[in-house]
Scaffold this active site. Structure first.
Site, PDB file in Angstrom:
ATOM      1  N   GLY B 318       9.283  -3.084   4.491  1.00  0.00           N
ATOM      2  CA  GLY B 318       9.479  -1.642   4.365  1.00  0.00           C
ATOM      3  C   GLY B 318       8.504  -1.055   3.350  1.00  0.00           C
ATOM      4  CB  SER B 319       8.825   1.897   1.182  1.00  0.00           C
ATOM      5  OG  SER B 319       9.123   2.777   2.252  1.00  0.00           O
ATOM      6  CB  THR B 320       8.703  -3.349  -1.089  1.00  0.00           C
ATOM      7  OG1 THR B 320       8.834  -4.123   0.112  1.00  0.00           O
ATOM      8  CG2 THR B 320      10.063  -2.865  -1.527  1.00  0.00           C
ATOM      9  CG  PHE B 321       3.693  -4.065   3.429  1.00  0.00           C
ATOM     10  CD1 PHE B 321       3.410  -5.378   3.030  1.00  0.00           C
ATOM     11  CD2 PHE B 321       2.869  -3.473   4.381  1.00  0.00           C
ATOM     12  CE1 PHE B 321       2.355  -6.071   3.606  1.00  0.00           C
ATOM     13  CE2 PHE B 321       1.811  -4.180   4.951  1.00  0.00           C
ATOM     14  CZ  PHE B 321       1.553  -5.483   4.555  1.00  0.00           C
ATOM     15  CE  LYS B 322       5.736   3.837   2.523  1.00  0.00           C
ATOM     16  NZ  LYS B 322       6.791   4.830   2.290  1.00  0.00           N
TER      17      LYS B 322
END
Lengths: 382, 632
Positions: B318-322
């Protein structure tokens, strides 16, 4: 049957004592001492319970031996049959009042002491046979009919002892008797014939007489390895103990097999094994050497003796000793089947020790009276 | 006398014959003696040794496992056991019957004992019952005369004082199964345990130690007479972990009954301070032997207590991948830190519409703002410009999509997709839309919480390829003093420092700027402020119709359909040392569920920091103290 003795007034008690083969006595004492040491070890380094009781017995036995050595040999000649008869009576008594020890009726309790009549019979049979052949003419001995009485003299104790049952002593009695027959001059072909007959009898007896369990027992006698935890256990353990002793042994009190009770009956029948385990082949040969000297003494005394009774008694005692040693040692080494048979002078046991020393006394008596003429017994035999 | 001389000659002749025969027999005796005592001596000596010497194995105490401060995590406790030596019990079945009258045995137990009796050598004792109470010991002793072959002994059994908190790390020990028998007699010792999972399994050989032997002299009945020789056993090695037991317990309690996991790591050393996965199991019950019902409960629980989610749970990041996407874009030069992207709330690509989590849109976004506010459109756009292969490469450099190499069994690699991967596995070519989804960490991506912690560590430690570890050192029982092993020098990942700074600062903004998605989970205490990134992962597809009707809130969905809540963070912001990753399965929003948990953990770990005076006074040891100090 009149026996005529020619008395030698020269043979006083003092002279007799002088005549005692003290070297032989020393050998006996040395051999017995080996026994004390082994009994001490068998008890795990304790005088109790065996050495402390065996030593006074030996003392008594030694005294008896020396007394017998200086008795007049003619006494034994005269009463040979009487003693024989008494010992047969004792053997019969065992049948009825004997106590069971180690699975067989061997002991008779006289109140103050327990005796084994079979041990006594070993000596009295020798005396009786010697007495019989002393009085026989050499031509008679060759005749079959003349052998009826000695055959009976041998068979009676053998059968009674077998009945206890004590195969070892029975065999010993039988062989001692046969040896005396041989020495007395029974024709050689008779022994050959008897031997062949015995071999021939094996098959029918095996096939028709013995029951299965008896056959099994006989088989384990000859092949103990087949039953290592049952009947073969003793002999296997004995061989292990002996073999592991090696050339010089594990050292006094260090016989692990003996002390950890792998070895059965180590104070009696298997005492030689313990000796050989702790002192190795060197120790075993040492003891056999002592025995050899005793036997040579026996032969020498017998051959030196001028009267036939003495010769036969001497050879009888010597042969019994030899058979006793041989059967025991061969047994613990797995050469012959296990039969109850103590090692002379070494094994723990009262009657055996006493009767052995008694027979040694007779042997010495023969020596002391080696030149005494008992009269032409054979000539006046009838 | 003439006749007598005939007789004498005959007698003499035969006596000499007889003497010769006797001499021959004597020689036979001597020969036999020579054969037995010289020729065959060696064989009989061996037999004699076998006869009298019996070898007993002495079980070594299993090495302890302690945390980084020496606090015990796995120890050994005294354990009274009833043993049965089949050889000594004449009839095993009857012996057990009698035993059952004294201390009741269940049918299953009897069956197990009989099975073991059949399997083991008859002189080896078999465990009848362990963990006996005093009362039971007394009853067995009183009935000893009727219990042939049964004896009581004191053994040691493994105990985990905080088992339910440490199970994901330690695993458990249990009885050796038939397949595991190697012929090593140690394994055949009654009640012997081997490590079946976790560090107990990884370090099993070392922890086991070496068995001692006791040579006892036995008599013909097998009774022991005395000990001849004793080779002492060698206790197992003690394992010192990087874990902070108190933090581990705190974390596990904080996660509570949720299906969740959290990893706390030292960003510079890779020391894993906490590796929690909830719910979990009690390893002590595995050691004891589970009842069928306990086993059914463990297997049937949808929250999978037996699965170590920290290393084997795979989730879309999810957004932790950004952060990974941002770094890849910067490295390619697809964007500059100040490049602007306008977010109207969605992005059109061909026929497809890609929505931002904020339907009304974020407006004009820079990279920092895009991370702080977690703008999806911004990342769709820069992902499109960067391309999947560069994003995937950066993700791998940061430690995603491959096993992190922690010293635990069962780690999963996760998945970072690429064009080549899709061609090979799916047989299809890569779609442009999939690259857009990659920008927000959705699609084929799978990572583990441990990998997320490693990624965060690499972001905040200056781009060093730190690797996680749980075992600090193995200390042999007889070691007097051991220097801790040198820390491996981690190689650089070759990421531009200014890019890293930008990303980590943006993560600080997530927590500390009022517009940040996790602003409410901030720590205000000066010096303990934290940075992080939230992530919320859909587990179901949201259809167009549904979107128009209004997206359902998580509370309105069944548990299995709710979003996963993710968070990665670090502390303190000024000089980052600790990183954390938290995943709460079906927990809801990353900001509302995962961030507060991470905040609490990061506060706790800073409070406990041994370099602070307060903590030093409170803790028994010190992070750098060697095991030599434990003896004092």
């Amino acid at each position: 049957m009149a026996l005529s003795f020619s008395h030698d007034p020269e043979l006083t008690l003092g002279r007799k004592i002088w005549q005692i083969p003290w070297m032989f006595v020393l050998l006996v004492a040395m051999t017995a001492s080996v026994g004390f040491v082994m009994l001490y070890s068998a008890a795990g380094g304790n005088l109790d319970p065996w050495t402390s009781r065996q030593m006074p017995r030996f003392g008594v036995g030694l005294a008896v031996m020396l007394v017998v050595a200086v008795t007049d040999i003619r006494l034994w000649l005269r009463y040979a049959y009487v003693f024989y008869g008494l010992s047969l009576a004792l053997l019969l008594a065992v049948e009825f009042v004997g106590t069971v020890g180690m699975g067989a009726q061997r002991w008779i309790d006289l109140g103050f002491v327990s005796v084994q009549p079979s041990e006594i019979a070993k000596v009295t049979m020798i005396l009786a046979l010697a007495r019989y052949f002393y009085a026989s003419r050499v031509e008679d001995v060759g005749r079959l009919t003349h052998l009826f009485v000695p055959a009976l003299l041998i068979a009676a104790p053998v059968i009674l002892v077998l009945n206890q049952p004590d195969f070892g002593t029975a065999a010993l009695l039988l062989f001692t008797g046969v040896v005396l027959l041989f020495l007395a001059g029974v024709r050689a072909w008779l022994f050959t014939a008897a031997g062949l007959a015995a071999v021939a009898a094996i098959y029918p007896v095996w096939q028709f007489v013995l029951l299965d369990y008896q056959k099994a027992r006989v088989l384990t006698y000859f092949r103990p390895e087949n039953d290592p935890l049952g009947a073969g256990y003793h002999i296997l353990q004995s061989k292990i103990a002996l073999g592991s002793g090696g050339l010089f042994g594990k050292g006094f009190l260090q016989g692990s097999q003996s002390h950890l009770n792998f070895l059965p009956e180590k104070q009696t029948d298997f005492i030689f094994t313990m000796l050989a385990e702790e002192f190795g082949m060197a120790g075993g040969f040492g003891l056999l050497g002592l025995y050899l000297l005793l036997l040579i003494y026996g032969f020498a005394i017998s051959l030196r003796c001028t009267n036939h009774f003495g010769r036969l008694v001497g050879m009888g005692v010597t042969s019994a000793l030899f058979l006793n040693i041989f059967v025991n040692v061969a047994m613990v080494m797995g050469l012959v089947p296990v039969v109850g048979m103590p090692l002379p002078l070494i094994s723990y046991g009262g009657t055996a020790m006493l009767m052995l020393l008694f027979s040694f006394g007779l042997l010495m008596c023969v020596y002391v009276h080696r030149d005494v003429t008992l009269g032409p017994g054979a000539a006046s035999g009838d | 006398m003439h006749r007598d001389s005939d007789r004498y000659r005959l007698f003499s002749r035969r006596s000499i014959l007889l003497g010769g025969g006797q001499a021959a027999l004597f020689a036979a005796l001597a020969g036999r003696m020579y054969y037995l005592q010289v020729v065959e001596s060696e064989r009989y000596t061996t037999l004699a040794e076998e006869n009298r010497v019996s070898l007993k194995l002495l079980a070594p105490p299993r090495g302890r496992i302690v945390d980084r401060f020496g606090r015990p995590m796995a120890v050994n406790r005294q354990n009274y056991r009833a043993m049965l030596i089949p050889e000594k019990a004449v009839d095993v079945a009857r012996a057990l019957d009698t035993f059952g009258k004294v201390v009741p045995l269940s049918e299953a137990e009897t069956e197990r004992i009989l099975r073991e009796v059949g399997r083991k050598r008859r002189f080896l004792p078999v465990l009848v019952r362990e963990n006996l109470t005093w009362d039971e010991v007394a009853r067995i002793e009183v009935n000893a005369p009727d219990l042939d072959g049964v004896s009581i002994d004191v053994g040691e059994s493994r105990h985990y004082p905080d088992g339910i908190y440490t199970a994901p790390i330690l695993g458990y020990v249990s009885a050796v199964s038939e397949e595991e028998m190697t012929g090593d007699p140690l394994l055949e010792l009654p009640g012997f345990r081997i490590g079946k999972a976790g560090l107990e399994r990884v370090h099993d050989e070392a922890l086991r130690g070496r068995s001692g032997t006791s040579q006892v002299e036995v008599n013909a009945l097998g009774r022991e007479i005395r000990e001849l020789e004793r080779r002492e056993d060698q206790p197992g090695t003690e394992a010192w972990l990087t874990v902070d037991l108190e933090l581990q317990k705190y974390t596990a309690r904080r996660l509570g009954e949720q299906s969740a996991s959290a990893v706390v790591m030292d960003a510079h050393t890779g020391d894993v301070l906490t590796l929690a996965s909830t719910p979990t199991f009690d390893p002590n019950s595995f050691n004891r032997g589970l009842t069928p019902e306990e086993w059914r409960n463990l297997i049937g629980d949808p929250r999978s207590p037996l699965n170590n989610k920290a290393i084997a749970g795979q989730y879309a990041p999810g957004s932790t991948f950004k952060m990974a996407v941002a770094l890849a874009a910067l490295e390619k030069g697809a964007v500059t830190p100040d490049s602007q992207v306008y977010c109207p709330g969605h992005l059109e690509l061909g026929d497809a519409t890609f929505h931002c989590w904020k339907p009304e849109g974020h407006g004009t976004m820079s990279m920092a703002a895009g991370i702080v506010q977690s703008c999806d459109v911004y990342f769709y756009e820069i992902a499109r410009r960067t391309g999947i292969d560069r994003i995937a490469a950066m993700a791998r450099r940061l430690g995603l999509g491959a096993k992190a190499g922690i010293d635990l069994p069962g780690e999963k690699p996760g998945l970072i997709p690429s064009r080549a991967w899709k061609k090979k596995v799916k047989g299809e070519s890569w779609q442009a839309g999939e690259t857009l989804l990659a920008g927000i960490g959705q699609g084929f991506f799978l990572v583990t919480p441990l990998q997320l912690a490693v990624m965060t560590a690499r972001l905040v430690n200056g781009g060093k390829a730190v690797r996680p570890r749980l075992t600090k050192q193995l200390v042999p029982f007889d070691a007097r003093e051991t220097a801790g092993p040198d820390l491996p020098a981690f190689e650089s990942l070759d990421i531009h420092p200014s890019h890293l700074e930008l990303v980590t600062n943006a993560m600080a903004g997530v927590m500390n700027s009022p517009r940040g998605t996790a602003f409410r989970a901030r720590i205000e205490q000066p010096g303990r402020r934290i940075g992080g990134k939230t992530g919320t992962v859909q587990v179901r597809r949201i259809s167009k119709a549904e979107r128009e009707a209004g997206v359902l809130k998580n509370e309105e969905l069944s548990w299995e359909e709710r979003d996963h809540a993710l968070f990665v963070g670090y502390a303190p912001v000024d000089n980052p040392r600790y990183v954390v990753s938290v995943i709460v399965e079906h927990g809801g929003g990353g900001a509302s569920v995962a961030a507060p948990i991470a905040r609490d953990i990061l506060l706790e770990v800073q409070e406990r920091d041994p370099s602070r005076g307060r903590s030093q006074a409170r803790l028994p040891g010190d992070a750098v103290s060697g095991p030599a100090e434990r003896e004092g």
